[in-house]
Write an enzyme that holds these catalytic residues in place. Structure first.
Site, PDB file in Angstrom:
ATOM      1  N   LYS A  91       1.044  -1.067   0.024  1.00  0.00           N
ATOM      2  CA  LYS A  91      -0.178  -0.006   0.109  1.00  0.00           C
ATOM      3  C   LYS A  91       0.729   1.303   0.079  1.00  0.00           C
ATOM      4  O   LYS A  91       2.183   1.277   0.265  1.00  0.00           O
ATOM      5  CB  LYS A  91      -0.963  -0.049   1.269  1.00  0.00           C
ATOM      6  CG  LYS A  91      -0.105   0.097   2.419  1.00  0.00           C
ATOM      7  CD  LYS A  91      -1.088  -0.175   3.545  1.00  0.00           C
ATOM      8  CE  LYS A  91      -0.015  -0.264   4.876  1.00  0.00           C
ATOM      9  NZ  LYS A  91      -1.105  -0.746   6.054  1.00  0.00           N
ATOM     10  N   ARG A 111     -10.829  -0.096  15.010  1.00  0.00           N
ATOM     11  CA  ARG A 111     -10.925   0.856  13.918  1.00  0.00           C
ATOM     12  C   ARG A 111     -11.894   0.207  12.803  1.00  0.00           C
ATOM     13  O   ARG A 111     -13.012   0.881  12.591  1.00  0.00           O
ATOM     14  CB  ARG A 111      -9.477   1.053  13.116  1.00  0.00           C
ATOM     15  CG  ARG A 111      -8.524   1.799  14.136  1.00  0.00           C
ATOM     16  CD  ARG A 111      -7.321   2.173  13.318  1.00  0.00           C
ATOM     17  NE  ARG A 111      -6.811   1.171  12.378  1.00  0.00           N
ATOM     18  CZ  ARG A 111      -5.724   1.440  11.727  1.00  0.00           C
ATOM     19  NH1 ARG A 111      -4.821   2.100  11.718  1.00  0.00           N
ATOM     20  NH2 ARG A 111      -5.155  -0.001  11.133  1.00  0.00           N
ATOM     21  N   TYR A 167      16.185  29.553   8.746  1.00  0.00           N
ATOM     22  CA  TYR A 167      14.712  30.360   9.131  1.00  0.00           C
ATOM     23  C   TYR A 167      14.392  30.307  10.619  1.00  0.00           C
ATOM     24  O   TYR A 167      14.668  29.263  11.619  1.00  0.00           O
ATOM     25  CB  TYR A 167      13.314  29.538   8.421  1.00  0.00           C
ATOM     26  CG  TYR A 167      13.020  29.828   7.156  1.00  0.00           C
ATOM     27  CD1 TYR A 167      12.823  31.130   6.721  1.00  0.00           C
ATOM     28  CD2 TYR A 167      13.134  28.894   6.205  1.00  0.00           C
ATOM     29  CE1 TYR A 167      12.838  31.260   5.273  1.00  0.00           C
ATOM     30  CE2 TYR A 167      13.304  29.019   4.719  1.00  0.00           C
ATOM     31  CZ  TYR A 167      12.821  30.161   4.329  1.00  0.00           C
ATOM     32  OH  TYR A 167      12.626  30.331   2.995  1.00  0.00           O
TER      33      TYR A 167
HETATM   34  C1  LIG Z   1      -0.242  -1.882   6.653  1.00  0.00           C
HETATM   35  C2  LIG Z   1      -0.876  -3.054   7.270  1.00  0.00           C
HETATM   36  C3  LIG Z   1      -0.052  -4.191   7.636  1.00  0.00           C
HETATM   37  C4  LIG Z   1       1.201  -3.989   7.379  1.00  0.00           C
HETATM   38  O1  LIG Z   1       1.758  -3.551   8.695  1.00  0.00           O
HETATM   39  P1  LIG Z   1       3.370  -3.554   9.020  1.00  0.00           P
HETATM   40  O2  LIG Z   1       3.635  -2.919  10.429  1.00  0.00           O
HETATM   41  O3  LIG Z   1       4.068  -2.617   7.771  1.00  0.00           O
HETATM   42  O4  LIG Z   1       3.877  -4.788   8.869  1.00  0.00           O
HETATM   43  C5  LIG Z   1      -0.698  -5.537   7.797  1.00  0.00           C
HETATM   44  N1  LIG Z   1      -2.124  -5.359   7.802  1.00  0.00           N
HETATM   45  C6  LIG Z   1      -2.945  -4.470   7.578  1.00  0.00           C
HETATM   46  C7  LIG Z   1      -4.359  -4.603   7.765  1.00  0.00           C
HETATM   47  C8  LIG Z   1      -2.208  -3.311   7.307  1.00  0.00           C
HETATM   48  O5  LIG Z   1      -3.203  -2.252   7.103  1.00  0.00           O
END
Ligand SMILES: *Cc1c(COP(=O)(O)O)cnc(C)c1O
Length: 355
Positions: free
Chosen positions: A35, A130, A252
């Site tokens: 993702k 969630r 800055y």
């Molecule tokens: C992003 C995600 C993962 C991977 O998590 P990591 O901590 O990067 O291994 C696994 N499962 C779901 C549902 C996620 O959204």
């Protein structure tokens, strides 16, 4: 000559990290989580390097479409499922597996075209609160899905809130096991942290993300200690050197003031490249291969580094912001965040080179 910043993506390191994942996952199949453009590394590039994975997981339909166009036949799971009927048809055309996490998505399935079947990952809320059906609702939903004409394979899924922390996974596992008991369904639970620390969570499909990119999911164990190799290295160069007099300020807001005369390097890298603006003075960087620290505020296109004791450094000296030789985890920690955020924030304006 282009601006000297670039991100180098080490494909061999990706494959090495997948190998490490497989060592922990045993016989569980691996859904490589790609993702967010593979955590900033480029979804197609990463899928190509990880073509040996059993499947891919992401949220973005367009990225899933590009994977299919490129010929990937593995399972592709949409981690947040679909949001409307039109997406359901796209997912159908692409042969995607769907997470179903609420009643709206359950009803969307009724709009599936005749003859269409989806592999469904039913998400149970085991305490992260969630996404997912409550354990109480899960039984009925499972029965509905089992009987649904548009469902092919059913996988039970949950996500851990604290697999990287002392709180652990047992409290969520108990809730999950109560739902799964007697159902004899494949399961998918483990993210990176659970995969490494709780082998009992591996189940049928593990879902590693961050470890594939060579970062540690734990605050107290380094990626190096876990046998992981960094995949993304962000480098640039010194583009100016300043000699500050005692009392002079830099950048800055003038938030850094030189206590005594000192040399300062200006690096072509700023928050518009993906470097965290909130990284304070003292955040580690490598200049010419040696560790030093940032000074003052990170700007859009530049940041400043301490060159005290670096007389050999001049315009053109290479700088590593994170990656090989300096873990993104360490830089992220100094900036009050996690490596995930740094990697994902890599800006499209930074050229990428594969090795
Ligand atoms: C992003 C995600 C993962 C991977 O998590 P990591 O901590 O990067 O291994 C696994 N499962 C779901 C549902 C996620 O959204």
């Amino acid at each position: 000559m282009p601006r000297p910043i670039k991100a180098t993506i080490d494909l061999g390191a990706l494959q090495h990290n997948l190998h490490q994942v497989r060592r922990h996952a045993g016989s569980s199949a691996v859904l490589a989580v790609i993702k967010a453009d593979a955590y900033g590394h480029g979804a197609l590039r990463v899928a190509h390097a990880l073509a040996a994975a059993d499947g891919f997981a992401l949220l973005e339909l367009d990225a899933a479409a590009r994977l299919r166009e490129s010929g990937y036949k593995q399972r592709i799971v949409l981690l947040e499922g679909v949001f409307e009927v039109a997406d359901l048809h796209v997912a159908d055309n692409l042969g995607l597996a769907l997470v179903i996490h609420n009643h709206q998505q359950l009803r969307l399935l009724d709009f599936a075209r005749t003859g269409t079947q989806f592999d469904v990952f039913l998400k149970i809320n085991t305490g992260m609160n969630r996404l997912g059906f409550t354990p109480h609702a899960a039984g009925r939903v499972l029965d509905q899905l089992k009987a649904h004409r548009a469902v092919r394979q059913l996988v039970l899924m949950a996500h851990f809130a604290s697999a990287d922390e002392a709180r652990g996974v047992a409290w969520q596992m108990k809730v999950f096991n109560d739902v799964a008991a007697g159902r004899n369904l494949p399961i998918s639970l483990a993210n990176s942290a659970a995969l490494l620390r709780y082998p009992e969570t591996c189940g049928d499909w593990v879902r590693p993300g961050i470890v594939l990119y060579g970062c540690s999911p734990f605050a107290d164990v380094s990626a190096d200690q876990l046998g992981l190799k960094p995949v993304m290295t962000l480098t640039s160069e010194i583009i100016a050197v300043q000699e500050l007099a005692a009392g002079a300020r830099i950048g800055y807001g003038g938030v850094f003031e030189a206590e005594h005369a000192m040399r300062v390097g200006i690096v072509a890298c700023g928050y518009a490249d993906g470097y965290p603006r909130h990284a304070p003075t003292g955040t580690p960087t490598l200049v010419g291969g040696r560790r030093t620290r940032t000074l003052g505020r990170v700007a859009m296109d530049m940041l400043c580094v301490d060159l005290s004791g670096f007389p050999e450094v001049s315009v053109g000296t290479p700088v590593t912001l994170w990656g090989q030789g300096l873990s993104a985890d360490e830089v992220a920690f100094c900036a009050g965040t996690v490596s995930y955020e740094l990697l994902c924030a890599l800006s499209p304006r930074v050229p990428v080179r594969e090795i």
